[in-house]
Design a protein around this motif. Structure first.
Motif, mmCIF file in Angstrom:
data_model
loop_
_atom_site.group_PDB
_atom_site.id
_atom_site.type_symbol
_atom_site.label_atom_id
_atom_site.label_comp_id
_atom_site.label_asym_id
_atom_site.label_seq_id
_atom_site.Cartn_x
_atom_site.Cartn_y
_atom_site.Cartn_z
ATOM 1 N N PHE A 159 0.737 -1.252 -0.086
ATOM 2 C CA PHE A 159 -0.042 0.145 -0.060
ATOM 3 C C PHE A 159 0.849 1.336 0.010
ATOM 4 O O PHE A 159 0.273 2.188 -0.010
ATOM 5 N N SER A 160 2.285 1.287 0.074
ATOM 6 C CA SER A 160 2.847 2.316 0.043
ATOM 7 C C SER A 160 2.624 3.239 -1.321
ATOM 8 O O SER A 160 2.658 4.495 -1.116
ATOM 9 N N ALA A 161 2.547 2.496 -2.156
ATOM 10 C CA ALA A 161 2.523 3.372 -3.565
ATOM 11 C C ALA A 161 0.965 4.113 -3.649
ATOM 12 O O ALA A 161 0.798 4.862 -4.093
ATOM 13 N N SER A 162 -0.100 2.988 -3.224
ATOM 14 C CA SER A 162 -1.476 3.683 -3.296
ATOM 15 C C SER A 162 -1.388 4.806 -2.224
ATOM 16 O O SER A 162 -1.968 5.729 -2.374
ATOM 17 N N ILE A 163 -0.641 4.834 -1.125
ATOM 18 C CA ILE A 163 -0.734 5.859 0.039
ATOM 19 C C ILE A 163 -0.267 6.966 -0.802
ATOM 20 O O ILE A 163 -0.766 8.074 -0.773
ATOM 21 N N PHE A 164 1.043 6.985 -1.550
ATOM 22 C CA PHE A 164 1.688 8.279 -2.091
ATOM 23 C C PHE A 164 0.871 8.690 -3.094
ATOM 24 O O PHE A 164 0.587 9.930 -3.107
ATOM 25 N N ALA A 165 0.349 7.685 -3.894
ATOM 26 C CA ALA A 165 -0.450 8.352 -4.952
ATOM 27 C C ALA A 165 -1.836 9.022 -4.488
ATOM 28 O O ALA A 165 -2.321 10.060 -5.169
ATOM 29 N N SER A 166 -2.503 8.315 -3.619
ATOM 30 C CA SER A 166 -3.613 9.189 -2.931
ATOM 31 C C SER A 166 -3.459 10.381 -2.141
ATOM 32 O O SER A 166 -4.544 11.070 -2.036
ATOM 33 N N THR A 167 -2.422 10.565 -1.633
ATOM 34 C CA THR A 167 -2.168 11.896 -0.787
ATOM 35 C C THR A 167 -1.324 12.910 -1.601
ATOM 36 O O THR A 167 -1.215 14.100 -1.174
ATOM 37 N N THR A 168 -0.767 12.714 -2.859
ATOM 38 C CA THR A 168 0.301 13.634 -3.534
ATOM 39 C C THR A 168 -0.913 14.628 -4.078
ATOM 40 O O THR A 168 -2.052 14.636 -4.519
ATOM 41 N N THR A 169 -0.566 15.963 -4.146
ATOM 42 C CA THR A 169 -1.327 17.064 -4.470
ATOM 43 C C THR A 169 -0.404 17.959 -5.380
ATOM 44 O O THR A 169 0.706 17.732 -5.699
#
Length: 230
Positions: A159-169
């Protein structure tokens, strides 16, 4: 990234095609006729990194731009083949499969190291290699072992990639680009934002960072006898 339904506004999408050449499913963009120029983007980029350069070069040359494994629209076929050596070997195999004979190889950032490794593997562009903002140095001191370790940990953490992708602004992307010393327009920032919010792309970039090492190449730079313009 999804293909092809949501890519209508991707730069030069009309010149895109996909090639299944093991172990990856590659995204390629080709423009123009004449001597071939090969464009290789850096970590976290894609063919869009060259969106302003391709139409210019395409007026006089056959231009080929490729998304590296796991990045952009190239689907990663082997998780452990994202380091410099494996990535260069797979790219050279694709080049030979497609019958390309580049007269110039242009690399951006980490793409310069791939261009140099391709030369070592037998790809000999007669007019040499051009590097844009070349990344040819390892991190120094503590960062030299800490950053690769962090990338490796993130690459194998669920989930690290998912978390990064979902929280990037957009501001996160703007700061990251600024940190590289690059200056790009709002369209370019938006395209990088689209990449940074795509889980597959982030995962591929983390895998590349985790497996990346320039140690052997840096030791052998003096043996490369083709023109290199940085």
């Amino acid at each position: 990234m999804r293909w092809p339904d949501d890519t209508g506004d991707w730069p030069l999408i009309e010149h895109s095609r996909r090639v299944l050449h093991r172990p990856h499913r590659w995204h390629i963009q080709e423009v123009g006729e004449g001597d071939t120029i090969l464009l290789i983007h850096g970590a976290g980029g894609a063919t869009q990194s060259f969106r302003g350069l391709i139409p210019i070069l395409g007026q006089t040359h056959h231009v080929v731009a490729i998304d590296l494994p796991g990045q952009g629209f190239t689907q990663l076929g082997a998780q452990q083949r994202c380091g410099l050596d494996h990535m260069s070997e797979d790219l050279l195999s694709l080049i030979r499969n497609q019958g390309w004979s580049p007269t110039v190889v242009v690399g951006h950032s980490a793409g310069v190291a791939i261009a140099l490794r391709l030369w070592e593997l037998g790809l000999r562009p007669k007019e040499g290699i051009v590097g844009i903002n070349a990344a040819l140095g390892n991190f120094k001191g503590v960062a030299g072992w800490l950053f690769p370790m962090m990338a490796k940990a993130l690459a194998v953490t669920p989930f690290s990639a998912s978390i990064f992708a979902s929280t990037t602004t957009p501001s996160t992307v703007r700061n990251l680009i600024k940190g590289t010393g690059s200056i790009i327009d709002s369209e370019g920032l938006d395209l990088y934002y689209r990449l940074a919010t795509d889980k597959s792309h982030v995962d591929g970039t983390l895998s590349m960072m985790a497996q990346w090492s320039l140690d052997g190449l840096l030791d052998r730079l003096v043996t490369i006898d083709t023109p290199v313009h940085l």
